[in-house]
Enzyme design. Structure first.
Site, PDB file in Angstrom:
ATOM      1  N   ASN A   9       0.874  -1.218   0.045  1.00  0.00           N
ATOM      2  CA  ASN A   9       0.056   0.240   0.066  1.00  0.00           C
ATOM      3  C   ASN A   9       0.979   1.126   0.051  1.00  0.00           C
ATOM      4  OD1 ASN A   9      -1.755   2.091   0.452  1.00  0.00           O
ATOM      5  ND2 ASN A   9      -2.261   1.258   2.578  1.00  0.00           N
ATOM      6  N   LYS A  11       0.001   4.303  -0.216  1.00  0.00           N
ATOM      7  CA  LYS A  11      -0.537   5.526   0.465  1.00  0.00           C
ATOM      8  C   LYS A  11      -0.093   6.628  -0.460  1.00  0.00           C
ATOM      9  CE  LYS A  11      -0.136   3.153   4.819  1.00  0.00           C
ATOM     10  NZ  LYS A  11       0.111   3.192   6.121  1.00  0.00           N
ATOM     11  N   HIS A  94      -9.331   0.865   4.917  1.00  0.00           N
ATOM     12  CA  HIS A  94      -8.121   1.183   5.701  1.00  0.00           C
ATOM     13  C   HIS A  94      -8.268   2.132   6.990  1.00  0.00           C
ATOM     14  CE1 HIS A  94      -3.853   2.613   6.649  1.00  0.00           C
ATOM     15  NE2 HIS A  94      -3.548   1.369   5.947  1.00  0.00           N
ATOM     16  N   GLU A  96      -6.562   4.611   8.029  1.00  0.00           N
ATOM     17  CA  GLU A  96      -6.288   5.952   7.693  1.00  0.00           C
ATOM     18  C   GLU A  96      -7.727   6.548   6.808  1.00  0.00           C
ATOM     19  OE1 GLU A  96      -2.677   5.285   5.674  1.00  0.00           O
ATOM     20  OE2 GLU A  96      -1.896   4.902   7.449  1.00  0.00           O
ATOM     21  N   GLU A 166      -5.192  -5.046  10.602  1.00  0.00           N
ATOM     22  CA  GLU A 166      -4.380  -4.041  10.609  1.00  0.00           C
ATOM     23  C   GLU A 166      -4.601  -3.396  12.123  1.00  0.00           C
ATOM     24  OE1 GLU A 166      -2.274  -2.815   7.084  1.00  0.00           O
ATOM     25  OE2 GLU A 166      -4.037  -1.686   6.903  1.00  0.00           O
ATOM     26  N   GLY A 172       2.614   2.171  10.837  1.00  0.00           N
ATOM     27  CA  GLY A 172       3.312   3.368  10.530  1.00  0.00           C
ATOM     28  C   GLY A 172       4.208   3.818  11.815  1.00  0.00           C
ATOM     29  N   SER A 212       3.650  -2.266  10.258  1.00  0.00           N
ATOM     30  CA  SER A 212       5.032  -2.470  10.403  1.00  0.00           C
ATOM     31  C   SER A 212       5.608  -3.758  10.062  1.00  0.00           C
ATOM     32  CB  SER A 212       5.346  -2.091  12.170  1.00  0.00           C
ATOM     33  OG  SER A 212       5.050  -0.699  12.018  1.00  0.00           O
TER      34      SER A 212
HETATM   35  P1  PGA Z   1       2.952   0.185   7.604  1.00  0.00           P
HETATM   36  O1  PGA Z   1       1.649   0.262   7.254  1.00  0.00           O
HETATM   37  O2  PGA Z   1       3.583  -1.133   6.883  1.00  0.00           O
HETATM   38  O3  PGA Z   1       3.526   1.233   7.366  1.00  0.00           O
HETATM   39  O4  PGA Z   1       2.835  -0.222   9.125  1.00  0.00           O
HETATM   40  C1  PGA Z   1       0.679  -0.719   6.940  1.00  0.00           C
HETATM   41  C2  PGA Z   1      -0.511  -0.302   6.425  1.00  0.00           C
HETATM   42  O5  PGA Z   1      -1.014   0.665   6.598  1.00  0.00           O
HETATM   43  O6  PGA Z   1      -1.206  -0.916   5.459  1.00  0.00           O
END
Ligand code: PGA
Length: 249
Positions: A9, A11, A94, A96, A166, A172, A212
């Site tokens: 992803n 983003k 997601h 976010e 997640e 992140g 992560s």
């Molecule tokens: P990350 O993001 O690997 O940077 O923690 C995962 C995601 O948001 O799908």
């Protein structure tokens, strides 16, 4: 056997030249695992990414879409628009999108319906916040997110659904769920599916872990029996790191 999937992803990262560069780098990597590989660039670069990867075994997928077919929704993009440029899979829900763009279980249920009506595959994301984990309500939250957005569907729809657990506190942040925490939750998710749709459906749905995932922890996480892959953010922006994760299976 369930499909192994590793999806990147991206983003809101990478303009067009950067997208082309990263795709060139991805194509130099060696794949040694059986995992299906997907990348989700931003909307403006989907077409170029799709064209560049047309002959390759990396699927280009979208990060989001609107639930309406068309109409007065300034700034939005529909399932049929994605399909018309060759995109067959969309990430929905997601954290976010939920946190910054007010996506709710209700609006997500509509997006799920729209994607399925357009014959698209969905990577459906959900996960608890840190406070839920601390108060011991993480399973309750995850269960309600899944039920509210997906449990109006017929069993057959799950052929086109991939789940992505997640935990918000691990996205992140550099903080990962331990492989045991991931396994426990994935087993709980599978049981929740089995209770509603039966074992055959529950055993056939791929459940990805996200939050992560890095080259140094992927093997341990993917080694758990109910973890069928990963949704990768930060580490998906570096070709070597991403393929180290793809090859962790
Ligand atoms: P990350 O993001 O690997 O940077 O923690 C995962 C995601 O948001 O799908």
């Amino acid at each position: 056997m369930r499909k192994h999937i590793v999806a990147g992803n991206w983003k809101m990262n990478n303009d067009l030249p950067q997208t082309e560069l990263l795709i060139t780098e991805l194509l130099k990597q060696n794949k040694t695992s059986d995992a299906e590989v997907m990348i989700a660039p931003t909307f403006t670069n989907l077409w170029q990414a799709f064209e560049s990867l047309r002959q390759e075994s990396i699927e280009v997928i979208a990060q989001n879409m609107h639930f309406a077919e068309n109409g007065a929704y300034t700034g939005e993009i529909s399932a049929s628009m994605l399909k018309s440029i060759g995109i067959e899979t969309v990430i929905l829900g997601h954290s976010e999108r939920r946190a910054y763009f007010n996506e709710t279980d209700e609006s997500l249920a509509k997006k799920v319906d729209a994607a399925l009506a357009n014959d698209m595959r969905i990577i459906f994301c959900f996960g608890e916040e840190l406070a839920d984990r601390k108060s011991g309500n993480h399973e309750g939250i995850v269960e309600s997110q899944i039920k509210n957005a997906l449990f109006h569907l017929e069993a057959d729809a799950f052929k086109n659904i991939v789940l992505a657990y997640e935990p918000v506190w691990a996205i992140g942040t550099g903080e990962t769920a331990s492989p045991e925490q991931a396994q426990d939750m994935h087993a709980f998710i599978r049981k929740t599916l089995a209770d509603k749709y039966g074992n055959d459906v529950a055993e056939s749905v791929s459940i990805l872990y996200g939050g992560s995932v890095k080259p140094n922890n992927a093997k341990e996480i993917f080694g758990k029996p109910d973890v069928d892959g990963g949704l990768i953010g930060g580490a998906a922006l570096k070709a070597e790191d991403f393929y180290a994760i793809v090859n962790a299976f």
